[in-house]
Design a protein around this motif. Structure first.
Motif, PDB file in Angstrom:
ATOM      1  N   ALA A   1      -0.266  67.444 106.997  1.00 52.65           N
ATOM      2  CA  ALA A   1      -0.548  66.968 105.843  1.00 52.65           C
ATOM      3  C   ALA A   1      -1.992  67.713 105.453  1.00 52.65           C
ATOM      4  O   ALA A   1      -2.072  68.220 104.305  1.00 52.65           O
ATOM      5  N   LEU A   2      -2.813  67.817 106.117  1.00 44.39           N
ATOM      6  CA  LEU A   2      -4.221  68.276 105.903  1.00 44.39           C
ATOM      7  C   LEU A   2      -3.768  69.954 105.564  1.00 44.39           C
ATOM      8  O   LEU A   2      -4.528  70.462 104.747  1.00 44.39           O
ATOM      9  N   GLN A   3      -3.011  70.479 106.560  1.00 45.18           N
ATOM     10  CA  GLN A   3      -2.704  72.178 106.045  1.00 45.18           C
ATOM     11  C   GLN A   3      -2.159  72.232 104.742  1.00 45.18           C
ATOM     12  O   GLN A   3      -2.364  73.157 104.144  1.00 45.18           O
ATOM     13  N   GLN A   4      -1.098  71.242 104.259  1.00 41.98           N
ATOM     14  CA  GLN A   4      -0.714  71.289 102.880  1.00 41.98           C
ATOM     15  C   GLN A   4      -1.641  71.499 101.888  1.00 41.98           C
ATOM     16  O   GLN A   4      -1.527  71.906 100.665  1.00 41.98           O
ATOM     17  N   TYR A   5      -2.852  70.601 102.265  1.00 40.05           N
ATOM     18  CA  TYR A   5      -3.900  70.306 101.176  1.00 40.05           C
ATOM     19  C   TYR A   5      -4.860  71.401 101.121  1.00 40.05           C
ATOM     20  O   TYR A   5      -5.974  71.359 100.681  1.00 40.05           O
ATOM     21  N   GLY A   6      -4.710  72.562 102.379  1.00 36.03           N
ATOM     22  CA  GLY A   6      -5.783  73.423 102.437  1.00 36.03           C
ATOM     23  C   GLY A   6      -7.072  73.144 103.043  1.00 36.03           C
ATOM     24  O   GLY A   6      -7.982  73.612 103.125  1.00 36.03           O
ATOM     25  N   ILE A   7      -6.906  71.958 103.809  1.00 37.02           N
ATOM     26  CA  ILE A   7      -8.125  71.622 104.512  1.00 37.02           C
ATOM     27  C   ILE A   7      -8.017  71.945 105.937  1.00 37.02           C
ATOM     28  O   ILE A   7      -7.177  71.601 106.724  1.00 37.02           O
TER      29      ILE A   7
ATOM     30  N   ILE B 218      -9.738  61.366 102.158  1.00 36.42           N
ATOM     31  CA  ILE B 218      -8.623  62.091 101.949  1.00 36.42           C
ATOM     32  C   ILE B 218      -7.519  61.896 103.086  1.00 36.42           C
ATOM     33  O   ILE B 218      -6.441  61.637 102.842  1.00 36.42           O
TER      34      ILE B 218
ATOM     35  N   LEU C  71      -3.946  60.321 102.496  1.00 37.92           N
ATOM     36  CA  LEU C  71      -2.674  61.003 103.009  1.00 37.92           C
ATOM     37  C   LEU C  71      -1.743  60.161 103.779  1.00 37.92           C
ATOM     38  O   LEU C  71      -0.689  59.856 103.630  1.00 37.92           O
TER      39      LEU C  71
ATOM     40  N   SER D 213       0.190  57.515 101.846  1.00 36.22           N
ATOM     41  CA  SER D 213       0.993  58.176 100.881  1.00 36.22           C
ATOM     42  C   SER D 213       2.432  58.085 101.113  1.00 36.22           C
ATOM     43  O   SER D 213       3.376  58.729 100.649  1.00 36.22           O
TER      44      SER D 213
END
Length: 137
Positions: free
Chosen positions: A21-27, A85, A89, A92
């Motif tokens: 999930a974090l990778q999908q949001y560029g974190i 965040i 996530l 969600s």
């Protein structure tokens, strides 16, 4: 006799869910079940630690477990921002083969790591676990 029902490791499942999930949001963060290295020679990187309590069965085929997430940011604001965040996530409706979803418990709450003095933020969610049949293969 019916097949026994087991529940897989929610701690590892949550770690993997957060990594994706974090990778999908560029974190860019290290997501681990281990605490971060606080070696002064190593440049600081955002670190998220996932820890889970014991799974508690409601019935033979349903269980929940609290999952505690600690965010080690650059400062208190960064830790709180990322913890918010992470909570969003997980709430969600993310799922996996192990987790049916998450519900809110507490947080994010700012704090300080008692061992290192590093600013942290804490979030606790409750994971609804997906049952799995234990088969004699």
């Amino acid at each position: 006799m019916t097949d026994p029902i087991i529940f897989d490791d929610v701690q590892l499942a949550t770690r993997d869910i957060l990594r994706d999930a974090l990778q999908q949001y560029g974190i860019d963060a290290t997501v681990s079940t281990r605490p971060p290295s606080h070696d002064p020679a190593v440049p600081h990187k955002l670190h998220i630690r996932v820890r889970a309590g014991t799974a508690l069965r409601d019935t033979r085929v349903s269980a929940n477990a609290n999952v505690r997430i600690t965010v080690y940011g650059r400062d208190e604001g960064d830790s709180m921002r990322v913890a918010s965040i992470v909570e969003a996530l997980l709430l969600s409706e993310v799922t996996s083969a192990t987790v049916r979803g998450f519900g809110p418990v507490t947080g994010p709450v700012p704090g300080t790591d008692s061992d290192t003095g590093v600013p942290i933020a804490l979030v606790t969610v409750q994971a609804r676990l997906r049952p799995r049949h234990l088969r004699k293969d």
